[in-house]
Write an enzyme that holds these catalytic residues in place. Sequence first.
Site, PDB file in Angstrom:
ATOM      1  N   GLY A 248      -9.775   2.500   1.579  1.00 59.45           N
ATOM      2  CA  GLY A 248      -9.421   3.253   2.765  1.00 59.45           C
ATOM      3  C   GLY A 248      -9.556   2.570   4.104  1.00 59.45           C
ATOM      4  O   GLY A 248      -9.205   3.151   5.134  1.00 59.45           O
ATOM      5  N   GLU A 290     -12.249  -0.326  -3.454  1.00 58.37           N
ATOM      6  CA  GLU A 290     -10.857  -0.387  -3.894  1.00 58.37           C
ATOM      7  C   GLU A 290      -9.895  -0.638  -2.736  1.00 58.37           C
ATOM      8  O   GLU A 290      -9.116   0.232  -2.351  1.00 58.37           O
ATOM      9  CB  GLU A 290     -10.470   0.919  -4.592  1.00 58.37           C
ATOM     10  CG  GLU A 290     -11.244   1.170  -5.863  1.00 58.37           C
ATOM     11  CD  GLU A 290     -11.028   2.575  -6.405  1.00 58.37           C
ATOM     12  OE1 GLU A 290     -11.399   2.809  -7.559  1.00 58.37           O
ATOM     13  OE2 GLU A 290     -10.493   3.441  -5.666  1.00 58.37           O
ATOM     14  N   PRO A 291      -9.921  -1.828  -2.153  1.00 57.72           N
ATOM     15  CA  PRO A 291      -8.967  -2.124  -1.077  1.00 57.72           C
ATOM     16  C   PRO A 291      -7.554  -2.263  -1.627  1.00 57.72           C
ATOM     17  O   PRO A 291      -7.328  -2.902  -2.656  1.00 57.72           O
ATOM     18  CB  PRO A 291      -9.478  -3.453  -0.521  1.00 57.72           C
ATOM     19  CG  PRO A 291     -10.169  -4.094  -1.689  1.00 57.72           C
ATOM     20  CD  PRO A 291     -10.793  -2.970  -2.454  1.00 57.72           C
ATOM     21  N   GLY A 292      -6.608  -1.668  -0.965  1.00 54.00           N
ATOM     22  CA  GLY A 292      -5.202  -1.818  -1.325  1.00 54.00           C
ATOM     23  C   GLY A 292      -4.409  -2.188  -0.097  1.00 54.00           C
ATOM     24  O   GLY A 292      -4.010  -3.335   0.095  1.00 54.00           O
ATOM     25  N   ARG A 293      -4.232  -1.203   0.801  1.00 54.88           N
ATOM     26  CA  ARG A 293      -3.509  -1.433   2.044  1.00 54.88           C
ATOM     27  C   ARG A 293      -4.085  -2.614   2.823  1.00 54.88           C
ATOM     28  O   ARG A 293      -3.342  -3.456   3.341  1.00 54.88           O
ATOM     29  CB  ARG A 293      -3.585  -0.153   2.887  1.00 54.88           C
ATOM     30  CG  ARG A 293      -2.794  -0.200   4.177  1.00 54.88           C
ATOM     31  CD  ARG A 293      -3.228   0.918   5.110  1.00 54.88           C
ATOM     32  NE  ARG A 293      -3.292   2.202   4.456  1.00 54.88           N
ATOM     33  CZ  ARG A 293      -2.315   3.094   4.456  1.00 54.88           C
ATOM     34  NH1 ARG A 293      -1.199   2.842   5.093  1.00 54.88           N
ATOM     35  NH2 ARG A 293      -2.460   4.261   3.836  1.00 54.88           N
ATOM     36  N   ARG A 330       8.022   5.733   4.536  1.00 51.07           N
ATOM     37  CA  ARG A 330       6.773   6.210   5.129  1.00 51.07           C
ATOM     38  C   ARG A 330       6.970   6.935   6.471  1.00 51.07           C
ATOM     39  O   ARG A 330       6.215   7.851   6.786  1.00 51.07           O
ATOM     40  CB  ARG A 330       5.775   5.052   5.295  1.00 51.07           C
ATOM     41  CG  ARG A 330       5.305   4.494   3.955  1.00 51.07           C
ATOM     42  CD  ARG A 330       4.173   3.489   4.119  1.00 51.07           C
ATOM     43  NE  ARG A 330       2.956   4.139   4.573  1.00 51.07           N
ATOM     44  CZ  ARG A 330       2.436   3.963   5.781  1.00 51.07           C
ATOM     45  NH1 ARG A 330       3.027   3.152   6.656  1.00 51.07           N
ATOM     46  NH2 ARG A 330       1.329   4.589   6.128  1.00 51.07           N
ATOM     47  N   CYS A 361      22.841   8.782   3.797  1.00 51.48           N
ATOM     48  CA  CYS A 361      23.476  10.013   4.258  1.00 51.48           C
ATOM     49  C   CYS A 361      22.399  11.092   4.341  1.00 51.48           C
ATOM     50  O   CYS A 361      22.330  12.000   3.509  1.00 51.48           O
ATOM     51  CB  CYS A 361      24.589  10.409   3.296  1.00 51.48           C
ATOM     52  SG  CYS A 361      25.600  11.779   3.889  1.00 51.48           S
ATOM     53  N   GLU A 362      21.546  10.965   5.332  1.00 51.85           N
ATOM     54  CA  GLU A 362      20.356  11.808   5.486  1.00 51.85           C
ATOM     55  C   GLU A 362      19.918  11.706   6.935  1.00 51.85           C
ATOM     56  O   GLU A 362      19.583  10.613   7.414  1.00 51.85           O
ATOM     57  CB  GLU A 362      19.250  11.311   4.563  1.00 51.85           C
ATOM     58  CG  GLU A 362      18.021  12.173   4.499  1.00 51.85           C
ATOM     59  CD  GLU A 362      18.221  13.407   3.633  1.00 51.85           C
ATOM     60  OE1 GLU A 362      17.753  14.480   4.046  1.00 51.85           O
ATOM     61  OE2 GLU A 362      18.846  13.289   2.560  1.00 51.85           O
TER      62      GLU A 362
END
Length: 431
Positions: A248, A290-293, A330, A361-362
């Site tokens: 986190g 648990e590092p990810g980002r 995101r 197309c959004e």
Amino acid sequence: MLYSNLTVNEQGHLAFAGYDTVELAKKYGTALYVIDEDKLRENCRMYIDAMEKHFGGGAMPLYASKALCFTEIYRIIAKCGMGTDIVSSGELYTAVKAGFPLEKAFFHGNNKTDADIEYAIKNGLGYFVVDNEEELDAISEIAGAYGVMQKILLRITPGIDPHTHKAIMTGSVDSKFGSAIETGRAYEMVEMALSGSNIVLKGFHCHIGSQIFECDPFCDAADIMLGFVAEVKKRYSFKTELLNLGGGFGVRYTEEDPYIDIDANIAQVASHVKKRCEEFGVDMPKILMEPGRSIVANTGITLYTVGSVKEIGELKNYVSIDGGMPDNPRYALYGSAYTVMLANRAEEKADFKCSIAGRCCESGDLIQEGVMLPRPKRGDTLAVLVTGAYNYSMASNYNKIPRPAVLLVGKSGERIAVRRETFEDLCLLDN
């Protein structure tokens, strides 16, 4: 510049890890994910060194592979000496294909199917992080069928509000994840685990959220978790071997985001944990995080080519690119902030306010709004910075758009880690 691997070269182009991004866009096409392999290894070593130095005793970072998952990244983190946190059989398969040592893999998730559990046990998974009673029973039964004593952690909900985005806050009592201490369910899970067959309880896990820039929430979580560890020892004479404090730590997406010193934060958390262990009268467990980002976000950028520039009077300006929410959802999901540049005109005055629009197309297909750029024109190379986390891993084929390639660059050269999808790939599963 946000990070040291971002510079402007003599041609006035954005350079990433020493590579001219305009030339990369020409050579490999756009949209294109570019990953700085040297920065990735540096970030891995930063966590490994900090945890060994401050926690000692077998402490280990586990790469949260949901942030960015492909075979080569598992090979890289394995060589660096990290473990991994996986959340699906697909991630496990990718780790197996990469030759990752699965004794250092921890399988998370709130609804592991029987097929997930069986596949993991057959492949020699190190640990399940167990979320609920049904999962505990299924692991016990399937492990018994294979003659395995399966190691597990229990996911505990400490009830911490880290003052982060509600959509990514996972440590509060009202959560689909884990068993809450406050309600007493966590103690019931401990009793079931200790009396169960074919399983070996090794410790506990918590995760309080994402994009946290202060260490105080981690210290608060440690207080609650170590109090729980002490109470479990008192009630059941159980010694906790492993305590996973989750991930986190935040990253800087824009200049407005604060700088975070990972080593200093880990040092402060470690000091707090050691002090609290003494006060609670428990031996300090081996600490996992648990590092990810914070491992991969600043290792990546995404390159696009500008198509159209639409000026709607004084109301709004749109700059359209050859990518969008399929390769980076995101902003559409969370309103996530990013830094955007014109890579081929990096030194020019940014005096044109615009929204970066994707090709889908959004109407909600936007990458960022209120961006200041030199007035773009068709054919310009646009770079979105700090996209290493949760871009490729969340990519889709919405509007049947092929997903971009993933290019690794570094001192050892450049190589395609994931090839660009073709139109043929889009129909491979069709009958």
